[in-house]
Design an enzyme around this catalytic site. Structure first.
Site, PDB file in Angstrom:
ATOM      1  N   ARG A   1      -1.968  -1.277  -6.480  1.00  0.00           N
ATOM      2  CA  ARG A   1      -1.274  -2.543  -6.217  1.00  0.00           C
ATOM      3  C   ARG A   1      -1.851  -3.088  -4.914  1.00  0.00           C
ATOM      4  O   ARG A   1      -1.748  -2.442  -3.864  1.00  0.00           O
ATOM      5  CB  ARG A   1       0.236  -2.326  -6.087  1.00  0.00           C
TER       6      ARG A   1
ATOM      7  N   HIS B   1      -0.592  -9.394 -13.161  1.00  0.00           N
ATOM      8  CA  HIS B   1       0.344  -8.262 -13.213  1.00  0.00           C
ATOM      9  C   HIS B   1       0.422  -7.801 -14.672  1.00  0.00           C
ATOM     10  O   HIS B   1       1.431  -7.993 -15.355  1.00  0.00           O
ATOM     11  CB  HIS B   1       1.715  -8.711 -12.686  1.00  0.00           C
TER      12      HIS B   1
ATOM     13  N   GLN C   1       3.256  -5.485 -16.170  1.00  0.00           N
ATOM     14  CA  GLN C   1       4.498  -6.241 -16.331  1.00  0.00           C
ATOM     15  C   GLN C   1       4.498  -6.975 -17.681  1.00  0.00           C
ATOM     16  O   GLN C   1       5.476  -6.908 -18.427  1.00  0.00           O
ATOM     17  CB  GLN C   1       4.638  -7.255 -15.179  1.00  0.00           C
TER      18      GLN C   1
ATOM     19  N   ASP D   1      10.402 -16.011 -11.996  1.00  0.00           N
ATOM     20  CA  ASP D   1       9.991 -15.030 -10.981  1.00  0.00           C
ATOM     21  C   ASP D   1      10.264 -15.680  -9.622  1.00  0.00           C
ATOM     22  O   ASP D   1      10.553 -16.883  -9.531  1.00  0.00           O
ATOM     23  CB  ASP D   1       8.495 -14.701 -11.165  1.00  0.00           C
TER      24      ASP D   1
ATOM     25  N   CYS E   1      10.853 -10.461 -13.938  1.00  0.00           N
ATOM     26  CA  CYS E   1      10.156  -9.188 -13.665  1.00  0.00           C
ATOM     27  C   CYS E   1      10.902  -8.356 -12.627  1.00  0.00           C
ATOM     28  O   CYS E   1      10.730  -7.145 -12.575  1.00  0.00           O
ATOM     29  CB  CYS E   1       8.741  -9.472 -13.201  1.00  0.00           C
TER      30      CYS E   1
ATOM     31  N   ARG F   1       9.052  -0.961 -18.448  1.00  0.00           N
ATOM     32  CA  ARG F   1       7.859  -0.684 -17.632  1.00  0.00           C
ATOM     33  C   ARG F   1       7.444   0.774 -17.850  1.00  0.00           C
ATOM     34  O   ARG F   1       6.266   1.081 -17.976  1.00  0.00           O
ATOM     35  CB  ARG F   1       8.156  -0.933 -16.142  1.00  0.00           C
TER      36      ARG F   1
HETATM   37  N1   CP Z   1       8.373  -6.024 -11.340  1.00  0.00           N
HETATM   38  C1   CP Z   1       7.771  -5.217 -10.452  1.00  0.00           C
HETATM   39  O1   CP Z   1       6.544  -5.018 -10.452  1.00  0.00           O
HETATM   40  O2   CP Z   1       8.621  -4.610  -9.577  1.00  0.00           O
HETATM   41  P1   CP Z   1       8.207  -3.821  -8.248  1.00  0.00           P
HETATM   42  O3   CP Z   1       7.570  -4.844  -7.321  1.00  0.00           O
HETATM   43  O4   CP Z   1       9.474  -3.266  -7.695  1.00  0.00           O
HETATM   44  O5   CP Z   1       7.228  -2.765  -8.600  1.00  0.00           O
HETATM   45  N1  NVA Z   2       5.127 -12.588  -8.149  1.00  0.00           N
HETATM   46  C1  NVA Z   2       5.752 -11.450  -7.524  1.00  0.00           C
HETATM   47  C2  NVA Z   2       5.951 -10.356  -8.511  1.00  0.00           C
HETATM   48  C3  NVA Z   2       6.639  -9.123  -7.984  1.00  0.00           C
HETATM   49  C4  NVA Z   2       6.786  -8.039  -8.998  1.00  0.00           C
HETATM   50  C5  NVA Z   2       4.915 -10.991  -6.351  1.00  0.00           C
HETATM   51  O1  NVA Z   2       3.684 -10.929  -6.476  1.00  0.00           O
HETATM   52  O2  NVA Z   2       5.489 -10.711  -5.299  1.00  0.00           O
END
Ligand code: CP
Ligand code: NVA
Length: 305
Positions: free
Chosen positions: A101, A128, A131, A224, A264, A292
């Site tokens: 990530r 993502h 997701q 989101d 998400c 997930r």
């Molecule tokens: N939706 C998602 O990726 O959640 P986190 O940021 O908690 O991993």
């Molecule tokens: N769009 C958000 C998604 C988090 C799971 C971010 O990137 O922070």
């Protein structure tokens, strides 16, 4: 040849559907595949915070018989303490897969290019994909099908989550409408790829700026956060701009009566979604979060088995 999962487009439509079958089987009995990745270790590199991604990869690899290794931003500092190339060349000798990530999407591309082991994208500024896999698995469970009779409407910022939702919809032949304020539309290259892909599947990807117009006939309404990780300094400014895009009961009333609500998570209750909607019977956000785990177990199985 090793395979990576950096984008939903790394899987064909058939592979996505196969992995949903596998995920559903894994969901029925969490220990059924408990020998499949026996003795394998997945490194989890996090340069941004996480609840769901960290927990589901950690628990998921253990349920498949493997181990996880959490590497925090302080430990690695990708590209700062050490180059992405050197991290790849070290880790490929120590672990059997890497989930990352991070910020720039190029980092996961570079890691995949240099490492001889599978790389899984656990979120970048651009995409993502894990997701989106959980999202369409959830839609399949609730709507019973994934085809162009389904209309998914994403309301809010044209961000990483929106991009992967479009890519997966296009690949699966599901219609996706994106409703953003002007200036916050999806990335132009992602847009072009998704539209082209959808055309080959008889589905439509479109932008409709008016959220009320957009959600007409929607089977799924998705939102989101308005400011993603890394955009915290824009939070107040974005609240003003995005306010008309809040998913509240009034907006939900313009969709089909049996439309489901998805997010998400994490959610900023009172901003992009009201409590009334996220806590309503139409909301499937916790099914989505649980999926997930199942969707990613299937991805790990496909790449690492
Ligand atoms: N939706 C998602 O990726 O959640 P986190 O940021 O908690 O991993
Ligand atoms: N769009 C958000 C998604 C988090 C799971 C971010 O990137 O922070």
């Amino acid at each position: 040849m090793k395979r990576d999962f950096l984008s939903v487009r790394d899987f064909t439509q058939e592979e996505i559907l196969e992995s949903f079958e596998l995920a559903r089987d894994m969901k029925k009995d969490r220990m059924k595949y408990n020998d499949s990745l026996k003795g394998q270790t997945l490194a989890l590199i996090f340069e941004k915070p996480s609840l769901r991604t960290r927990t589901t990869f950690d628990v998921g690899i253990q349920q498949l018989g493997g181990y996880s290794l959490y590497l925090s931003p302080n430990e690695i500092s990708l590209g700062k303490r050490e180059s992405v190339y050197d991290v790849a060349k070290n880790l490929e000798r120590m672990v059997q897969g890497i989930m990352i990530r991070t910020f720039a999407h190029q980092i996961v591309e570079d890691m995949a290019k240099h490492a001889r082991i599978p790389i899984i994208n656990g979120l970048t500024d651009l995409l993502h994909p894990c997701q989106a896999m959980a999202d369409y698995l959830t839609i399949l469970e609730h709507k019973g099908k994934l085809d162009n009779s389904i209309k998914v409407v994403y309301v809010g910022d044209g961000n990483n989550v929106a991009h992967s939702l479009m890519y997966a919809g296009a690949r699966l032949g599901v219609n996706v409408t994106v409703s953003t304020p002007r200036g916050f539309e999806p990335n132009a290259i992602v847009w072009k790829n998704a539209v082209e892909d959808a055309q080959t599947k008889g589905a439509k990807i479109e932008i409709v700026h008016d959220p009320i117009e957009a959600v007409k006939d929607a089977d799924v309404i998705y939102t989101d956060v308005w400011a993603s990780m890394g955009q915290e300094s824009e939070t107040e400014k974005r609240k003003q701009i995005f306010h008309p895009y809040q998913v509240n009961s009034k907006l939900m009333s313009y969709a089909k009566p049996d439309a489901i609500f998805m997010h998400c998570l994490p959610a900023h209750r009172g901003d992009e979604v009201t409590d009334e909607v996220i806590d309503s019977p139409q909301s499937v956000v916790f099914d989505e979060a649980e999926n997930r785990l199942h969707a990613q177990k299937a991805i790990m199985y496909k790449l690492m088995k």
